[in-house]
Design an enzyme around this catalytic site. Sequence first.
Site, PDB file in Angstrom:
ATOM      1  N   HIS A   1     -19.488  -6.498 -15.497  1.00  0.00           N
ATOM      2  CA  HIS A   1     -19.695  -7.022 -16.847  1.00  0.00           C
ATOM      3  C   HIS A   1     -21.067  -6.543 -17.290  1.00  0.00           C
ATOM      4  CE1 HIS A   1     -19.226  -9.968 -20.158  1.00  0.00           C
ATOM      5  NE2 HIS A   1     -20.533  -9.861 -20.148  1.00  0.00           N
ATOM      6  N   CYS A   2     -21.102  -5.763 -18.353  1.00  0.00           N
ATOM      7  CA  CYS A   2     -22.367  -5.192 -18.785  1.00  0.00           C
ATOM      8  C   CYS A   2     -22.915  -5.970 -19.980  1.00  0.00           C
ATOM      9  CB  CYS A   2     -22.160  -3.726 -19.178  1.00  0.00           C
ATOM     10  SG  CYS A   2     -23.690  -2.868 -19.536  1.00  0.00           S
ATOM     11  N   PRO A   3     -24.019  -6.705 -19.813  1.00  0.00           N
ATOM     12  CA  PRO A   3     -24.552  -7.443 -20.958  1.00  0.00           C
ATOM     13  C   PRO A   3     -25.143  -6.528 -22.021  1.00  0.00           C
ATOM     14  CG  PRO A   3     -25.947  -7.726 -19.032  1.00  0.00           C
ATOM     15  CD  PRO A   3     -24.775  -6.945 -18.590  1.00  0.00           C
TER      16      PRO A   3
ATOM     17  N   GLY B   1     -22.327  -5.754 -24.040  1.00  0.00           N
ATOM     18  CA  GLY B   1     -21.699  -6.952 -24.591  1.00  0.00           C
ATOM     19  C   GLY B   1     -20.229  -7.066 -24.279  1.00  0.00           C
ATOM     20  N   ASN B   2     -19.784  -6.498 -23.150  1.00  0.00           N
ATOM     21  CA  ASN B   2     -18.361  -6.507 -22.834  1.00  0.00           C
ATOM     22  C   ASN B   2     -18.192  -6.204 -21.345  1.00  0.00           C
ATOM     23  OD1 ASN B   2     -15.655  -6.702 -23.396  1.00  0.00           O
ATOM     24  ND2 ASN B   2     -15.537  -4.846 -24.627  1.00  0.00           N
TER      25      ASN B   2
END
Lengths: 371, 167
Positions: free
Chosen positions: A167-169, A172-173
């Site tokens: 999950h890559c902040p 954002g997804n």
Amino acid sequence: METPYKKKTPKKRKWETFPGRNKFYCDGRIMMAKQTGVFYLTLVLILVTCGLFFTFDCWFLAEQLTPIIPVIGAVLFLFVIGTLLRTSFSDPGVLPRATPDEAADLERQIDVANGSTGYRPPPRTKEVVINGQTVKLKYCFTCKIFRPPRASHCSLCDNCVERFDHHCPWVGNCVGKRNYRFFYMFILSLSFLTVFIFAFVITHIILNSQRIGFLSALKDSPVVVCFFSVWSIVGLSGFHTYLISSNQTTNEDIKGSWSSKRSKDNYNPYSYGNIFTNCCAALCGPLPPRWLPSGPLYVCMLVATGFAQLDPRVEKKKKPAAFLLRSQYHTDQKEHLVSFCSFPVPFFRLKTHSHHLLIQFQILPSVLFKV
Amino acid sequence: IYFPTPLCVVVRVVLLYLSVFPLCHQTHSLQDFQRPAVSSKVFIQRDYSSGTICKFQTKFPSELESRLDKQQFEETIQTLNNLYAEAEKLGGSSYLEGCLACLTAYTVFLCMETHYEKVLKKIARYIRDQNEKIYAPRGLLLTDPIERGLRVVEITIFEDRNIGSAR
């Protein structure tokens, strides 16, 4: 004939009743995680850095060296923004949760397999042999399914995602099966862009310092914002290039699922054997479709020409035409109705009412196509 | 403020009828007549022995023994498996499509469908055919796996009205 309209309850689209923690925009076409603050930060950082570069350095470099430099910079910048938006807005490969019937059927099968006893049963796993390697499929208690191999449950988005990478902040997804190639293109192009900007800012400073001295040149040029980010982004690109060439996900690499340190016979059953095929499969392979459908685009096109909810004043006058249009869209969509005036209405009306817009244009309908 | 010309109004009314007519004649095969009650549902799970490609188990479930031939069931599932394999095939054409898409920044998919989507339409047609010819006469209904995220093939078993008792 108002009763057919009133009795019919509008059917909800799948994304409206989606149980996960995702945000949807543009009628379900854009899908993002719940926390999007860091994504906006990423966007701002990229825009500010490139803005500063184009404003301060490009004129000088175009004059002194060649005008192709700003052109290449612009192309790289557009590619970076395009891939970033595509990564952030697309569905990563979310698996739908089990329907109640399916969940009950699975529970029954598990009870039969375990033998229903009084105490709590052990964690549910299923073993499957893939290419000679034994893989354990875990049961997801939230989604009530046995997760396919390489899928994982993202606790932030509360979904099971196929071929879950991480999950890559910043984006954002989640990064999963459907948007991994866009993510890779994004970090690769971003590393090229940052190296490009870094190199030319240094060139600018050097060329400037020949005239006015190093310290004052450094003062004139904006501080090299991307110095630290260059190394981290280039490093990340290198890491993902390694992952792609060995057909692994970040999740598997971190856990060491296929590392030879676990056991001598441990190998990656999904790898195609050679680096070229692995890369092609990851980047150029067929893109699986999303399970959450959004409305067809021909509805959108009608917005431009006259996409409207029935206005009570209008309905009385042209009921027959409106009724025909109603039956056109009643299968699985909102009550989007098109009101084509059969008589000239010499004014433009705009009224917003929750999801419905009343617009009466007097222009010709545009070409209808479907996305 | 817009003032339409009469030609404008005429063209619009013509286009309106042209767009409405084909959609009005949509066939709703199983929704139009009264549906019998659902007796139970069978779920055909995925077969992961060949990896992550989309493949369903061909094992014949015991609940369908009284309704369907084993051979017909296996043929349906095998055809579905072949179609999905065709959709996910890695080859020259899929690579070309991927490269073309990348070069045009994926805008090419506004005009054309991906190969996968084309095959999914083929699959939807095949399932509709199978339902009409084989499954509906036996009181069964195949659900397109895409509605379940390609996880299961759901077969709904309806009450057999001819015999008059629920199974």
